[in-house]
Write a protein that holds these residues in place. Structure first.
Motif, PDB file in Angstrom:
ATOM      1  N   ALA A 111      -8.004   0.346  24.313  1.00  0.00           N
ATOM      2  CA  ALA A 111      -6.836   0.370  23.436  1.00  0.00           C
ATOM      3  C   ALA A 111      -7.023   1.472  22.410  1.00  0.00           C
ATOM      4  CB  ALA A 111      -6.674  -0.976  22.753  1.00  0.00           C
ATOM      5  N   ASP A 112      -5.953   1.784  21.733  1.00  0.00           N
ATOM      6  CA  ASP A 112      -6.036   2.767  20.663  1.00  0.00           C
ATOM      7  C   ASP A 112      -6.899   2.222  19.527  1.00  0.00           C
ATOM      8  OD1 ASP A 112      -4.284   4.113  22.273  1.00  0.00           O
ATOM      9  OD2 ASP A 112      -2.584   3.964  20.905  1.00  0.00           O
ATOM     10  N   THR A 113      -7.589   3.113  18.824  1.00  0.00           N
ATOM     11  CA  THR A 113      -8.419   2.743  17.692  1.00  0.00           C
ATOM     12  C   THR A 113      -7.838   3.385  16.442  1.00  0.00           C
ATOM     13  OG1 THR A 113     -10.374   2.673  19.113  1.00  0.00           O
ATOM     14  CG2 THR A 113     -10.758   2.805  16.757  1.00  0.00           C
ATOM     15  N   TRP A 114      -7.762   2.620  15.373  1.00  0.00           N
ATOM     16  CA  TRP A 114      -7.212   3.101  14.115  1.00  0.00           C
ATOM     17  C   TRP A 114      -8.264   3.076  13.021  1.00  0.00           C
ATOM     18  CZ3 TRP A 114      -2.451   5.031  12.855  1.00  0.00           C
ATOM     19  CH2 TRP A 114      -1.457   4.938  13.821  1.00  0.00           C
ATOM     20  N   LEU A 115      -8.188   4.051  12.130  1.00  0.00           N
ATOM     21  CA  LEU A 115      -8.999   4.104  10.919  1.00  0.00           C
ATOM     22  C   LEU A 115      -8.039   4.333   9.762  1.00  0.00           C
ATOM     23  CD1 LEU A 115     -11.587   4.418   9.203  1.00  0.00           C
ATOM     24  CD2 LEU A 115     -11.686   6.795   9.974  1.00  0.00           C
ATOM     25  N   ILE A 116      -8.065   3.447   8.774  1.00  0.00           N
ATOM     26  CA  ILE A 116      -7.184   3.541   7.619  1.00  0.00           C
ATOM     27  C   ILE A 116      -8.024   3.897   6.394  1.00  0.00           C
ATOM     28  CG2 ILE A 116      -5.517   2.329   6.158  1.00  0.00           C
ATOM     29  CD1 ILE A 116      -4.603   2.573   9.076  1.00  0.00           C
ATOM     30  N   LEU A 117      -7.578   4.887   5.636  1.00  0.00           N
ATOM     31  CA  LEU A 117      -8.239   5.295   4.397  1.00  0.00           C
ATOM     32  C   LEU A 117      -7.355   4.865   3.234  1.00  0.00           C
ATOM     33  CD1 LEU A 117     -10.595   6.896   3.104  1.00  0.00           C
ATOM     34  CD2 LEU A 117      -9.153   8.934   3.266  1.00  0.00           C
ATOM     35  N   SER A 118      -7.912   4.016   2.347  1.00  0.00           N
ATOM     36  CA  SER A 118      -7.154   3.502   1.212  1.00  0.00           C
ATOM     37  C   SER A 118      -7.860   3.830  -0.094  1.00  0.00           C
ATOM     38  CB  SER A 118      -6.996   1.978   1.316  1.00  0.00           C
ATOM     39  OG  SER A 118      -6.313   1.639   2.484  1.00  0.00           O
ATOM     40  N   ASP A 119      -7.061   3.899  -1.182  1.00  0.00           N
ATOM     41  CA  ASP A 119      -7.661   4.102  -2.490  1.00  0.00           C
ATOM     42  C   ASP A 119      -8.081   2.759  -3.073  1.00  0.00           C
ATOM     43  OD1 ASP A 119      -5.356   2.901  -3.458  1.00  0.00           O
ATOM     44  OD2 ASP A 119      -4.525   4.742  -4.326  1.00  0.00           O
ATOM     45  N   ILE A 120      -8.618   2.774  -4.272  1.00  0.00           N
ATOM     46  CA  ILE A 120      -9.147   1.551  -4.883  1.00  0.00           C
ATOM     47  C   ILE A 120      -8.073   0.492  -5.119  1.00  0.00           C
ATOM     48  CG2 ILE A 120      -8.945   2.345  -7.259  1.00  0.00           C
ATOM     49  CD1 ILE A 120     -12.082   0.833  -6.793  1.00  0.00           C
ATOM     50  N   MET A 135     -14.887   7.933  14.161  1.00  0.00           N
ATOM     51  CA  MET A 135     -13.924   8.778  13.480  1.00  0.00           C
ATOM     52  C   MET A 135     -14.297   8.750  12.001  1.00  0.00           C
ATOM     53  SD  MET A 135     -10.328   7.756  15.331  1.00  0.00           S
ATOM     54  CE  MET A 135     -10.427   6.033  14.877  1.00  0.00           C
ATOM     55  N   ARG A 136     -14.193   9.903  11.345  1.00  0.00           N
ATOM     56  CA  ARG A 136     -14.438   9.994   9.906  1.00  0.00           C
ATOM     57  C   ARG A 136     -13.193  10.583   9.259  1.00  0.00           C
ATOM     58  NH1 ARG A 136     -18.372  14.320   8.255  1.00  0.00           N
ATOM     59  NH2 ARG A 136     -16.452  15.438   7.940  1.00  0.00           N
ATOM     60  N   LEU A 137     -12.717   9.958   8.204  1.00  0.00           N
ATOM     61  CA  LEU A 137     -11.497  10.380   7.529  1.00  0.00           C
ATOM     62  C   LEU A 137     -11.804  10.580   6.052  1.00  0.00           C
ATOM     63  CD1 LEU A 137      -8.488  10.867   8.138  1.00  0.00           C
ATOM     64  CD2 LEU A 137      -8.086   8.475   7.568  1.00  0.00           C
ATOM     65  N   CYS A 138     -11.430  11.753   5.519  1.00  0.00           N
ATOM     66  CA  CYS A 138     -11.751  12.093   4.131  1.00  0.00           C
ATOM     67  C   CYS A 138     -10.538  12.629   3.389  1.00  0.00           C
ATOM     68  CB  CYS A 138     -12.854  13.155   4.082  1.00  0.00           C
ATOM     69  SG  CYS A 138     -14.400  12.658   4.864  1.00  0.00           S
ATOM     70  N   ASN A 139     -10.541  12.400   2.091  1.00  0.00           N
ATOM     71  CA  ASN A 139      -9.528  12.898   1.171  1.00  0.00           C
ATOM     72  C   ASN A 139     -10.258  13.175  -0.137  1.00  0.00           C
ATOM     73  OD1 ASN A 139      -7.647  12.068  -1.242  1.00  0.00           O
ATOM     74  ND2 ASN A 139      -6.257  12.670   0.391  1.00  0.00           N
ATOM     75  N   ALA A 140      -9.790  14.141  -0.920  1.00  0.00           N
ATOM     76  CA  ALA A 140     -10.464  14.526  -2.151  1.00  0.00           C
ATOM     77  C   ALA A 140     -10.496  13.415  -3.196  1.00  0.00           C
ATOM     78  CB  ALA A 140      -9.797  15.767  -2.735  1.00  0.00           C
ATOM     79  N   LEU A 141      -9.597  12.456  -3.121  1.00  0.00           N
ATOM     80  CA  LEU A 141      -9.467  11.434  -4.159  1.00  0.00           C
ATOM     81  C   LEU A 141     -10.298  10.175  -3.921  1.00  0.00           C
ATOM     82  CD1 LEU A 141      -5.616  11.636  -4.741  1.00  0.00           C
ATOM     83  CD2 LEU A 141      -7.440  12.785  -6.006  1.00  0.00           C
ATOM     84  N   VAL A 142     -10.684   9.925  -2.671  1.00  0.00           N
ATOM     85  CA  VAL A 142     -11.418   8.693  -2.344  1.00  0.00           C
ATOM     86  C   VAL A 142     -12.602   9.020  -1.439  1.00  0.00           C
ATOM     87  CG1 VAL A 142      -9.402   7.198  -2.578  1.00  0.00           C
ATOM     88  CG2 VAL A 142      -9.908   8.210  -0.382  1.00  0.00           C
ATOM     89  N   PRO A 143     -13.614   8.154  -1.396  1.00  0.00           N
ATOM     90  CA  PRO A 143     -14.741   8.389  -0.478  1.00  0.00           C
ATOM     91  C   PRO A 143     -14.287   8.342   0.981  1.00  0.00           C
ATOM     92  CG  PRO A 143     -15.294   6.728  -2.127  1.00  0.00           C
ATOM     93  CD  PRO A 143     -13.836   6.999  -2.264  1.00  0.00           C
ATOM     94  N   CYS A 144     -15.015   9.036   1.834  1.00  0.00           N
ATOM     95  CA  CYS A 144     -14.712   9.061   3.264  1.00  0.00           C
ATOM     96  C   CYS A 144     -14.870   7.661   3.861  1.00  0.00           C
ATOM     97  CB  CYS A 144     -15.629  10.026   3.999  1.00  0.00           C
ATOM     98  SG  CYS A 144     -15.426  11.738   3.509  1.00  0.00           S
ATOM     99  N   ALA A 145     -14.128   7.413   4.932  1.00  0.00           N
ATOM    100  CA  ALA A 145     -14.235   6.156   5.678  1.00  0.00           C
ATOM    101  C   ALA A 145     -14.571   6.499   7.120  1.00  0.00           C
ATOM    102  CB  ALA A 145     -12.915   5.384   5.608  1.00  0.00           C
ATOM    103  N   THR A 146     -15.256   5.600   7.801  1.00  0.00           N
ATOM    104  CA  THR A 146     -15.609   5.809   9.202  1.00  0.00           C
ATOM    105  C   THR A 146     -15.256   4.577  10.022  1.00  0.00           C
ATOM    106  OG1 THR A 146     -17.877   5.020   8.864  1.00  0.00           O
ATOM    107  CG2 THR A 146     -17.509   7.391   8.681  1.00  0.00           C
ATOM    108  N   GLN A 147     -15.032   4.788  11.297  1.00  0.00           N
ATOM    109  CA  GLN A 147     -14.734   3.705  12.241  1.00  0.00           C
ATOM    110  C   GLN A 147     -15.373   4.055  13.572  1.00  0.00           C
ATOM    111  OE1 GLN A 147     -12.836   0.691  11.883  1.00  0.00           O
ATOM    112  NE2 GLN A 147     -13.857   0.373  13.828  1.00  0.00           N
ATOM    113  N   GLY A 148     -16.291   3.231  14.051  1.00  0.00           N
ATOM    114  CA  GLY A 148     -16.947   3.472  15.323  1.00  0.00           C
ATOM    115  C   GLY A 148     -16.121   2.991  16.501  1.00  0.00           C
ATOM    116  N   PHE A 149     -16.338   3.599  17.656  1.00  0.00           N
ATOM    117  CA  PHE A 149     -15.692   3.165  18.889  1.00  0.00           C
ATOM    118  C   PHE A 149     -16.457   3.747  20.068  1.00  0.00           C
ATOM    119  CE2 PHE A 149     -13.818   7.286  18.177  1.00  0.00           C
ATOM    120  CZ  PHE A 149     -13.546   7.788  19.427  1.00  0.00           C
ATOM    121  N   ASN A 150     -16.178   3.239  21.256  1.00  0.00           N
ATOM    122  CA  ASN A 150     -16.724   3.817  22.481  1.00  0.00           C
ATOM    123  C   ASN A 150     -15.679   3.720  23.570  1.00  0.00           C
ATOM    124  OD1 ASN A 150     -16.876   1.126  23.269  1.00  0.00           O
ATOM    125  ND2 ASN A 150     -19.059   0.994  22.872  1.00  0.00           N
ATOM    126  N   GLU A 151     -15.872   4.478  24.626  1.00  0.00           N
ATOM    127  CA  GLU A 151     -14.902   4.529  25.730  1.00  0.00           C
ATOM    128  C   GLU A 151     -15.215   3.451  26.735  1.00  0.00           C
ATOM    129  OE1 GLU A 151     -11.580   6.259  27.659  1.00  0.00           O
ATOM    130  OE2 GLU A 151     -12.298   6.447  25.657  1.00  0.00           O
TER     131      GLU A 151
END
Length: 127
Positions: free
Chosen positions: A30-39, A111-127
């Motif tokens: 299935a598709d994998t999602w990673l959401i980056l949120s602020d505090i 997957m690693r997702l970054c923005n200047a305002l919040v720390p990076c977030a990561t989400q692991g997955f495999n095929e």
């Protein structure tokens, strides 16, 4: 304040359970999602692995003047996490940028997702 943390915890658990169920085997891919949120819990950006075709989408969700960068990484025992491909979404809020990468069965990815305002977030997955 406590209610926000409980909501975040529940959302994190739900995403974790869906990730485990979605990556159990190729038959249940299935598709994998990673959401980056602020505090405060506002979604800053998101990254999606579209399993059908191995496409990755990097979404900018917040009109804050800062871009979102999404990267695909793989783990190797000798060097740790190695970045394979990145895409910066500087197109503005409500848009996405995409890239393709052939994800191979048996390797560990995240997957690693970054923005200047919040720390990076990561989400692991495999095929």
């Amino acid at each position: 304040m406590f209610k926000k943390w409980v909501t975040r915890f529940a959302l994190t658990c739900a995403i974790g359970v869906s990730l485990i169920a979605g990556t159990g085997s190729a038959a249940f891919a299935a598709d994998t999602w990673l959401i980056l949120s602020d505090i405060d819990g506002h979604q800053v950006g998101a990254m999606q692995h579209v399993d059908d075709g191995d496409s990755f989408r990097v979404y900018d969700s917040l009109r804050d003047g800062h871009s979102v960068e999404g990267c695909l990484q793989t783990y190797t025992p000798r060097t740790g996490w190695v970045t394979l491909r990145c895409k910066n979404n500087d197109s503005g809020a409500g848009t996405y940028e995409s890239f393709s990468y052939d994800v191979i069965t048996g390797l560990i990815y995240r997957m690693r997702l970054c923005n200047a305002l919040v720390p990076c977030a990561t989400q692991g997955f495999n095929e």
